[in-house]
Structure formats: C-alpha cells, structure tokens
Write a protein that holds these residues in place. Structure first.
Motif, PDB file in Angstrom:
ATOM      1  N   PHE A 178      30.065  29.533 -98.911  1.00  0.00           N
ATOM      2  CA  PHE A 178      28.793  30.134 -98.027  1.00  0.00           C
ATOM      3  C   PHE A 178      29.483  31.929 -98.351  1.00  0.00           C
ATOM      4  CE2 PHE A 178      28.409  26.212 -96.468  1.00  0.00           C
ATOM      5  CZ  PHE A 178      26.925  26.031 -96.623  1.00  0.00           C
ATOM      6  N   GLY A 179      30.522  31.932 -98.296  1.00  0.00           N
ATOM      7  CA  GLY A 179      30.526  33.403 -98.452  1.00  0.00           C
ATOM      8  C   GLY A 179      30.411  34.361 -99.234  1.00  0.00           C
ATOM      9  N   HIS A 180      31.533  35.161 -99.776  1.00  0.00           N
ATOM     10  CA  HIS A 180      31.264  36.103-100.858  1.00  0.00           C
ATOM     11  C   HIS A 180      32.906  37.411-101.241  1.00  0.00           C
ATOM     12  CE1 HIS A 180      27.058  35.520-101.311  1.00  0.00           C
ATOM     13  NE2 HIS A 180      27.225  35.376-100.409  1.00  0.00           N
ATOM     14  N   GLN A 181      33.597  36.827-101.757  1.00  0.00           N
ATOM     15  CA  GLN A 181      35.238  37.342-102.012  1.00  0.00           C
ATOM     16  C   GLN A 181      34.728  39.172-102.017  1.00  0.00           C
ATOM     17  OE1 GLN A 181      37.713  34.799-104.038  1.00  0.00           O
ATOM     18  NE2 GLN A 181      39.354  35.995-102.822  1.00  0.00           N
ATOM     19  N   ILE A 182      35.852  39.634-101.720  1.00  0.00           N
ATOM     20  CA  ILE A 182      35.797  41.075-101.406  1.00  0.00           C
ATOM     21  C   ILE A 182      36.995  41.475-101.977  1.00  0.00           C
ATOM     22  CG2 ILE A 182      35.033  43.387-100.629  1.00  0.00           C
ATOM     23  CD1 ILE A 182      33.591  42.429 -98.604  1.00  0.00           C
ATOM     24  N   PRO A 183      37.236  41.640-103.689  1.00  0.00           N
ATOM     25  CA  PRO A 183      38.905  42.443-104.085  1.00  0.00           C
ATOM     26  C   PRO A 183      39.446  43.430-103.087  1.00  0.00           C
ATOM     27  CG  PRO A 183      36.913  42.485-105.410  1.00  0.00           C
ATOM     28  CD  PRO A 183      36.164  42.005-104.208  1.00  0.00           C
ATOM     29  N   LEU A 184      39.937  43.089-103.081  1.00  0.00           N
ATOM     30  CA  LEU A 184      41.043  44.299-102.062  1.00  0.00           C
ATOM     31  C   LEU A 184      41.223  45.348-103.261  1.00  0.00           C
ATOM     32  CD1 LEU A 184      41.794  45.228-100.186  1.00  0.00           C
ATOM     33  CD2 LEU A 184      44.122  44.764-100.441  1.00  0.00           C
ATOM     34  N   GLY A 185      40.675  47.042-103.492  1.00  0.00           N
ATOM     35  CA  GLY A 185      40.198  47.738-104.972  1.00  0.00           C
ATOM     36  C   GLY A 185      40.988  49.110-104.142  1.00  0.00           C
ATOM     37  N   TYR A 186      40.938  50.456-104.422  1.00  0.00           N
ATOM     38  CA  TYR A 186      41.476  51.289-104.147  1.00  0.00           C
ATOM     39  C   TYR A 186      40.741  52.501-103.912  1.00  0.00           C
ATOM     40  CZ  TYR A 186      44.544  55.790-104.943  1.00  0.00           C
ATOM     41  OH  TYR A 186      44.507  57.092-104.536  1.00  0.00           O
ATOM     42  N   ASN A 187      40.349  52.507-104.105  1.00  0.00           N
ATOM     43  CA  ASN A 187      38.373  53.367-103.527  1.00  0.00           C
ATOM     44  C   ASN A 187      37.083  53.356-103.699  1.00  0.00           C
ATOM     45  OD1 ASN A 187      38.670  56.101-101.751  1.00  0.00           O
ATOM     46  ND2 ASN A 187      39.458  57.556-102.778  1.00  0.00           N
ATOM     47  N   PRO A 188      36.467  52.835-102.762  1.00  0.00           N
ATOM     48  CA  PRO A 188      37.090  51.931-101.489  1.00  0.00           C
ATOM     49  C   PRO A 188      38.265  50.887-101.386  1.00  0.00           C
ATOM     50  CG  PRO A 188      34.822  51.301-102.014  1.00  0.00           C
ATOM     51  CD  PRO A 188      35.439  52.622-103.185  1.00  0.00           C
ATOM     52  N   ARG A 189      38.477  50.491-100.608  1.00  0.00           N
ATOM     53  CA  ARG A 189      39.228  49.355-100.226  1.00  0.00           C
ATOM     54  C   ARG A 189      38.879  48.086-100.079  1.00  0.00           C
ATOM     55  NH1 ARG A 189      43.973  49.746-101.946  1.00  0.00           N
ATOM     56  NH2 ARG A 189      44.674  47.929-100.575  1.00  0.00           N
ATOM     57  N   ILE A 190      37.340  48.416 -99.698  1.00  0.00           N
ATOM     58  CA  ILE A 190      37.017  47.385 -99.141  1.00  0.00           C
ATOM     59  C   ILE A 190      35.338  47.092 -99.677  1.00  0.00           C
ATOM     60  CG2 ILE A 190      36.483  45.093 -97.397  1.00  0.00           C
ATOM     61  CD1 ILE A 190      39.645  45.670 -96.197  1.00  0.00           C
ATOM     62  N   ASP A 191      35.156  47.048-101.179  1.00  0.00           N
ATOM     63  CA  ASP A 191      33.621  47.636-101.075  1.00  0.00           C
ATOM     64  C   ASP A 191      32.873  46.306-100.492  1.00  0.00           C
ATOM     65  OD1 ASP A 191      31.648  48.981-102.320  1.00  0.00           O
ATOM     66  OD2 ASP A 191      32.256  48.626-104.184  1.00  0.00           O
ATOM     67  N   TYR A 192      32.363  46.619 -99.164  1.00  0.00           N
ATOM     68  CA  TYR A 192      31.128  45.795 -98.911  1.00  0.00           C
ATOM     69  C   TYR A 192      30.203  46.010 -98.916  1.00  0.00           C
ATOM     70  CZ  TYR A 192      31.363  48.428 -95.350  1.00  0.00           C
ATOM     71  OH  TYR A 192      31.097  50.110 -93.812  1.00  0.00           O
ATOM     72  N   ILE A 193      29.934  47.141 -99.867  1.00  0.00           N
ATOM     73  CA  ILE A 193      27.838  47.687 -99.540  1.00  0.00           C
ATOM     74  C   ILE A 193      27.936  47.640-100.729  1.00  0.00           C
ATOM     75  CG2 ILE A 193      27.001  49.679-100.540  1.00  0.00           C
ATOM     76  CD1 ILE A 193      27.429  49.202 -97.556  1.00  0.00           C
ATOM     77  N   LYS A 194      28.767  46.995-102.104  1.00  0.00           N
ATOM     78  CA  LYS A 194      28.635  46.791-103.625  1.00  0.00           C
ATOM     79  C   LYS A 194      27.878  45.011-102.735  1.00  0.00           C
ATOM     80  CE  LYS A 194      30.997  47.012-107.394  1.00  0.00           C
ATOM     81  NZ  LYS A 194      31.881  47.254-107.763  1.00  0.00           N
ATOM     82  N   LYS A 195      28.537  44.459-102.102  1.00  0.00           N
ATOM     83  CA  LYS A 195      27.899  43.050-101.970  1.00  0.00           C
ATOM     84  C   LYS A 195      26.629  42.566-101.202  1.00  0.00           C
ATOM     85  CE  LYS A 195      31.708  40.935-103.241  1.00  0.00           C
ATOM     86  NZ  LYS A 195      31.295  39.973-104.403  1.00  0.00           N
ATOM     87  N   ILE A 196      25.946  44.149-100.626  1.00  0.00           N
ATOM     88  CA  ILE A 196      24.813  43.959 -99.865  1.00  0.00           C
ATOM     89  C   ILE A 196      24.153  43.964-100.359  1.00  0.00           C
ATOM     90  CG2 ILE A 196      23.611  45.682 -97.688  1.00  0.00           C
ATOM     91  CD1 ILE A 196      26.307  43.541 -96.655  1.00  0.00           C
ATOM     92  N   ASP A 197      24.656  45.105-101.469  1.00  0.00           N
ATOM     93  CA  ASP A 197      23.763  45.904-102.600  1.00  0.00           C
ATOM     94  C   ASP A 197      23.185  44.590-103.813  1.00  0.00           C
ATOM     95  OD1 ASP A 197      22.966  48.033-102.518  1.00  0.00           O
ATOM     96  OD2 ASP A 197      25.004  49.008-103.403  1.00  0.00           O
ATOM     97  N   TYR A 198      24.260  43.114-103.619  1.00  0.00           N
ATOM     98  CA  TYR A 198      23.283  42.755-104.287  1.00  0.00           C
ATOM     99  C   TYR A 198      22.884  41.156-103.265  1.00  0.00           C
ATOM    100  CZ  TYR A 198      24.665  37.522-105.767  1.00  0.00           C
ATOM    101  OH  TYR A 198      24.499  36.037-106.406  1.00  0.00           O
ATOM    102  N   LEU A 199      23.267  41.203-101.885  1.00  0.00           N
ATOM    103  CA  LEU A 199      22.437  40.196-100.809  1.00  0.00           C
ATOM    104  C   LEU A 199      21.319  40.138-100.955  1.00  0.00           C
ATOM    105  CD1 LEU A 199      26.016  38.921 -98.961  1.00  0.00           C
ATOM    106  CD2 LEU A 199      24.757  37.367-100.906  1.00  0.00           C
ATOM    107  N   TYR A 200      20.553  41.693-100.649  1.00  0.00           N
ATOM    108  CA  TYR A 200      19.696  42.051 -99.918  1.00  0.00           C
ATOM    109  C   TYR A 200      19.147  42.895-100.990  1.00  0.00           C
ATOM    110  CZ  TYR A 200      21.656  40.534 -95.422  1.00  0.00           C
ATOM    111  OH  TYR A 200      22.309  39.830 -95.165  1.00  0.00           O
ATOM    112  N   SER A 201      19.341  43.205-102.565  1.00  0.00           N
ATOM    113  CA  SER A 201      18.745  43.642-103.485  1.00  0.00           C
ATOM    114  C   SER A 201      18.627  44.945-103.336  1.00  0.00           C
ATOM    115  CB  SER A 201      17.132  42.968-103.480  1.00  0.00           C
ATOM    116  OG  SER A 201      17.942  41.971-103.931  1.00  0.00           O
ATOM    117  N   LEU A 202      19.743  46.098-102.908  1.00  0.00           N
ATOM    118  CA  LEU A 202      19.692  47.544-102.477  1.00  0.00           C
ATOM    119  C   LEU A 202      20.013  48.062-103.115  1.00  0.00           C
ATOM    120  CD1 LEU A 202      20.061  47.601 -98.393  1.00  0.00           C
ATOM    121  CD2 LEU A 202      18.506  46.769 -99.503  1.00  0.00           C
ATOM    122  N   GLY A 203      20.307  47.822-104.648  1.00  0.00           N
ATOM    123  CA  GLY A 203      20.946  48.465-105.697  1.00  0.00           C
ATOM    124  C   GLY A 203      19.884  48.902-106.481  1.00  0.00           C
TER     125      GLY A 203
END
Length: 203
Positions: A178-203
C-alpha cells in the motif's frame, strides 16, 4: 527543568544510557548517523531554497511557569508545560495544495507498530482528509533504512483494523503493497515530493 504534558503528567527525558545506545545504533545503521527528522529537515530546506515547496516542522507550544535568573544576562527555565498534545510533525504548501504529514521510525524489521501513533494524531489526519488536504506518514525501518510514504487513508484503514480487535501493527509486506518506497538520495535526502507528484498528478 520540569516539563509537563497537557494532562499534567511529567515529561521524562531520555536517559543517557538510552541516548548512548541510540548513537551506537546510528553508527551501525549508517555512517551518516542522520536521524529521520534530520533527513526530512534537510530535504525541506532543499525544497525551500530551490523554490519547490514550503514545508516546515511544526513548533511545539510550551507554557513556561518557572524561570530562575542566576545571572542578569541569563535566564534558566526550571519548569514548563506542553500546552497541548502534538498533532503531526510537518505541514506546508506545495503547488497550491496543503500538505500535512507525520514521520516515524522503528527498529522492527518485519512490521511497524501502531503504538507509535496516537488517537489525537489519527483524528487530526481525518480532519485533513475531510478538507481535501494531502496527508501521509513517512515510515523508516531503521535497521535497513527502508523509507516508505504511506497515505493517511491507508494508515486509517490499519488503525481501524486494530481498534476492531485486529493486529496492532502493519506488516512490512502490507507497507510494501500500500505504500511507496522512497530511495535515500543525496540532494534532496528523502524526495517525497516526487511521490506526491505521482500520486496526485501534480508533476
């Protein structure tokens, strides 16, 4: 210094032994030694500086009741109370949408205990969803540093299951489903906005 919760119960700070153990575990889990909160704060700073989103950690309202002045140039708070129970950790705005979320981590490797959440937090999330806000939780499994975004309506489903007498945790398999894994990155560290774009068609 004494802090008290809204119900009058005294706030007990983490013991030094526990803090030392946590530091050792951080070093074991990652050479970075970063906590989930630090990673999110760093991510939010990146979003803000780059004009992506304005999301901040909510301040905890405190009422000071006793202050000592050992020196004219310094004041020492001796006793204070948390004015009210906290709701969720973060809120802000992204592309005109209100965002509100909680961040939690666990050392368990196969499930996420629901005891990490509280009734008033669940009620708060329900009100956000009723107002069409974007609400979710970021969950981190500390041992493996797996991070997931779980939308609030799914958390509420598992919370209701517990209240109806079901299991008191969410299995990792369920979080992966049910969730969405977020890979740990460098900059930004936890790019949850990318998931928000996908889930709510905001991209």
């Amino acid at each position: 210094m004494n802090f008290h919760y809204p119900n009058g119960k005294k706030f007990l700070p983490i013991k030094k032994e526990t803090m030392r153990t946590n530091k050792e575990k951080k070093w074991t889990y990652s050479n970075r030694g970063m906590t989930l909160e630090e990673d999110i704060n760093e991510t939010n700073e990146y979003y803000l500086v780059n004009g992506i989103a304005s999301i901040h950690k909510k301040p905890t309202p405190v009422q000071i009741v006793h202050v000592d002045y050992p020196k004219r140039s310094a004041a020492v708070i001796k006793e204070a109370y948390f004015k009210q129970a906290s709701t969720t950790d973060y809120n802000g705005v992204y592309k005109g949408r209100y965002i509100d979320f909680e961040a939690k981590e666990t050392q368990n490797q196969t499930s996420f205990p629901l005891k990490n959440f509280h009734d008033h937090q669940i009620l708060h999330m329900e009100t956000i969803l009723e107002q069409k806000g974007i609400c979710f939780v970021l969950l981190r499994f500390s041992a493996t540093e797996d991070i997931y975004l779980l939308e609030a309506h799914h958390l509420l489903m598992f919370w209701k299951r517990m209240k109806d007498g079901g299991r008191k945790s969410i299995t990792k398999d369920e979080i992966e489903t049910f969730g969405h894994q977020i890979p740990l990155g460098y900059n930004p560290r936890i790019d949850y906005i990318k998931k928000i774009d996908y889930l709510y068609s905001l991209g």
